[in-house]
Design a protein around this motif. Structure first.
Motif, mmCIF file in Angstrom:
data_model
loop_
_atom_site.group_PDB
_atom_site.id
_atom_site.type_symbol
_atom_site.label_atom_id
_atom_site.label_comp_id
_atom_site.label_asym_id
_atom_site.label_seq_id
_atom_site.Cartn_x
_atom_site.Cartn_y
_atom_site.Cartn_z
ATOM 1 N N ARG A 70 93.450 -64.443 65.260
ATOM 2 C CA ARG A 70 94.678 -64.003 65.924
ATOM 3 C C ARG A 70 95.752 -63.818 64.853
ATOM 4 N NH1 ARG A 70 93.792 -69.221 66.543
ATOM 5 N NH2 ARG A 70 95.366 -70.728 65.941
ATOM 6 N N GLU A 71 96.843 -63.246 65.273
ATOM 7 C CA GLU A 71 97.976 -63.075 64.365
ATOM 8 C C GLU A 71 98.797 -64.362 64.349
ATOM 9 O OE1 GLU A 71 99.805 -59.633 66.090
ATOM 10 O OE2 GLU A 71 98.413 -58.285 65.071
ATOM 11 N N PRO A 72 99.265 -64.796 63.185
ATOM 12 C CA PRO A 72 99.978 -66.073 63.098
ATOM 13 C C PRO A 72 101.473 -65.983 63.407
ATOM 14 C CG PRO A 72 99.611 -65.221 60.902
ATOM 15 C CD PRO A 72 98.932 -64.267 61.861
ATOM 16 N N TRP A 73 101.911 -64.913 64.041
ATOM 17 C CA TRP A 73 103.327 -64.762 64.385
ATOM 18 C C TRP A 73 103.451 -64.465 65.869
ATOM 19 C CZ3 TRP A 73 101.010 -61.621 60.566
ATOM 20 C CH2 TRP A 73 100.529 -60.393 61.032
ATOM 21 N N PRO A 74 104.631 -64.693 66.434
ATOM 22 C CA PRO A 74 104.830 -64.401 67.853
ATOM 23 C C PRO A 74 104.761 -62.895 68.121
ATOM 24 C CG PRO A 74 106.757 -65.519 66.921
ATOM 25 C CD PRO A 74 105.802 -65.282 65.817
ATOM 26 N N GLN A 75 104.568 -62.535 69.362
ATOM 27 C CA GLN A 75 104.532 -61.132 69.762
ATOM 28 C C GLN A 75 105.803 -60.437 69.268
ATOM 29 O OE1 GLN A 75 102.144 -59.378 71.488
ATOM 30 N NE2 GLN A 75 103.387 -57.560 71.258
ATOM 31 N N PRO A 76 105.677 -59.399 68.435
ATOM 32 C CA PRO A 76 106.879 -58.704 67.983
ATOM 33 C C PRO A 76 107.526 -57.938 69.126
ATOM 34 C CG PRO A 76 104.900 -57.656 67.096
ATOM 35 C CD PRO A 76 104.458 -58.847 67.873
ATOM 36 N N VAL A 77 108.847 -58.053 69.233
ATOM 37 C CA VAL A 77 109.580 -57.423 70.325
ATOM 38 C C VAL A 77 110.467 -56.299 69.791
ATOM 39 C CG1 VAL A 77 111.259 -57.813 72.173
ATOM 40 C CG2 VAL A 77 109.519 -59.549 71.672
ATOM 41 N N THR A 78 111.284 -56.612 68.813
ATOM 42 C CA THR A 78 112.212 -55.625 68.277
ATOM 43 C C THR A 78 111.487 -54.673 67.330
ATOM 44 O OG1 THR A 78 112.815 -56.951 66.349
ATOM 45 C CG2 THR A 78 114.080 -57.329 68.396
ATOM 46 N N LEU A 79 112.103 -53.550 67.054
ATOM 47 C CA LEU A 79 111.504 -52.595 66.116
ATOM 48 C C LEU A 79 111.299 -53.215 64.733
ATOM 49 C CD1 LEU A 79 110.386 -49.810 65.462
ATOM 50 C CD2 LEU A 79 112.733 -49.080 64.976
ATOM 51 N N PRO A 80 112.294 -53.926 64.168
ATOM 52 C CA PRO A 80 112.038 -54.565 62.875
ATOM 53 C C PRO A 80 110.843 -55.525 62.908
ATOM 54 C CG PRO A 80 114.385 -54.500 63.276
ATOM 55 C CD PRO A 80 113.715 -54.050 64.554
ATOM 56 N N GLU A 81 110.715 -56.308 63.968
ATOM 57 C CA GLU A 81 109.575 -57.226 64.095
ATOM 58 C C GLU A 81 108.266 -56.456 64.189
ATOM 59 O OE1 GLU A 81 110.632 -59.358 67.628
ATOM 60 O OE2 GLU A 81 111.887 -60.805 66.551
ATOM 61 N N GLN A 82 108.260 -55.349 64.911
ATOM 62 C CA GLN A 82 107.052 -54.529 65.041
ATOM 63 C C GLN A 82 106.658 -53.921 63.702
ATOM 64 O OE1 GLN A 82 107.871 -51.660 68.118
ATOM 65 N NE2 GLN A 82 108.196 -53.236 69.665
ATOM 66 N N LEU A 83 107.643 -53.450 62.950
ATOM 67 C CA LEU A 83 107.361 -52.866 61.631
ATOM 68 C C LEU A 83 106.783 -53.913 60.684
ATOM 69 C CD1 LEU A 83 110.527 -50.612 61.208
ATOM 70 C CD2 LEU A 83 108.173 -49.832 61.584
ATOM 71 N N LEU A 84 107.379 -55.091 60.655
ATOM 72 C CA LEU A 84 106.885 -56.162 59.794
ATOM 73 C C LEU A 84 105.470 -56.571 60.195
ATOM 74 C CD1 LEU A 84 107.168 -58.334 57.606
ATOM 75 C CD2 LEU A 84 108.334 -59.766 59.311
ATOM 76 N N ALA A 85 105.249 -56.761 61.485
ATOM 77 C CA ALA A 85 103.925 -57.169 61.961
ATOM 78 C C ALA A 85 102.868 -56.136 61.597
ATOM 79 C CB ALA A 85 103.948 -57.400 63.466
ATOM 80 N N GLU A 86 103.164 -54.866 61.787
ATOM 81 C CA GLU A 86 102.187 -53.820 61.467
ATOM 82 C C GLU A 86 101.927 -53.751 59.972
ATOM 83 O OE1 GLU A 86 99.247 -51.194 62.044
ATOM 84 O OE2 GLU A 86 100.313 -52.311 63.597
ATOM 85 N N ARG A 87 102.960 -53.911 59.189
ATOM 86 C CA ARG A 87 102.772 -53.900 57.730
ATOM 87 C C ARG A 87 101.871 -55.053 57.299
ATOM 88 N NH1 ARG A 87 105.331 -56.210 53.420
ATOM 89 N NH2 ARG A 87 107.139 -56.991 54.564
ATOM 90 N N ARG A 88 102.096 -56.231 57.865
ATOM 91 C CA ARG A 88 101.244 -57.382 57.537
ATOM 92 C C ARG A 88 99.811 -57.165 58.015
ATOM 93 N NH1 ARG A 88 105.171 -62.437 59.107
ATOM 94 N NH2 ARG A 88 106.243 -62.590 57.104
ATOM 95 N N ARG A 89 99.646 -56.621 59.224
ATOM 96 C CA ARG A 89 98.286 -56.357 59.728
ATOM 97 C C ARG A 89 97.500 -55.497 58.754
ATOM 98 N NH1 ARG A 89 101.190 -54.722 64.800
ATOM 99 N NH2 ARG A 89 101.279 -56.651 65.983
ATOM 100 N N ARG A 90 98.187 -54.541 58.174
ATOM 101 C CA ARG A 90 97.534 -53.613 57.246
ATOM 102 C C ARG A 90 97.483 -54.140 55.819
ATOM 103 N NH1 ARG A 90 99.236 -47.540 59.007
ATOM 104 N NH2 ARG A 90 99.275 -47.868 61.259
#
Length: 121
Positions: free
Chosen positions: A52-72
């Motif tokens: 699983r991902e070790p961070w909470p569900q990203p909600v805001t656009l900045p959180e989504q961008l960071l999460a996607e960058r880390r996933r990749r």
């Protein structure tokens, strides 16, 4: 980070998990203690190890961008290049300092396209 808990659940030694993640046992120790953050390239392996991902569900656009960058497993520089903007612009988007202008909406949406995601806790 939840690495230590997962490692204990699986009854694995730190040196073995470090090898699985492609890092040193000492780096893993720092990550487990939240003393240092892993480099972006290690996040895909960490996500696989945790299941699983070790961070909470990203909600805001900045959180989504960071999460996607880390996933990749990408750096800000690599992500900016992939999105087609300079790294300062992308960094400001990810930090929430700037919002992408409408003309960049398609680029951002393309980067955030849904792909197979690990389950969350």
């Amino acid at each position: 980070m939840q690495l230590r808990r997962r490692r204990h659940e699986l009854h694995l030694r730190r040196i073995d998990v470090a090898a699985m993640l492609g890092t040193s046992w000492k780096s893993l120790m720092w990550w487990e203690q939240d003393a240092r953050e892993p480099l972006p390239r290690f996040y895909p392996a960490i996500i696989r190890f945790l299941g699983r991902e070790p961070w909470p569900q990203p909600v805001t656009l900045p959180e989504q961008l960071l999460a996607e960058r880390r996933r990749r497993g990408l750096t800000i520089q690599e992500t900016a290049k992939a999105v087609g903007v300079d790294e300062g612009t992308y960094g400001r988007w990810e930090s929430g300092v700037w919002k992408p202008q409408l003309r960049f909406g398609t680029l951002v949406e393309g980067f955030l396209e849904p792909v197979s995601r690990p389950m969350r806790e």
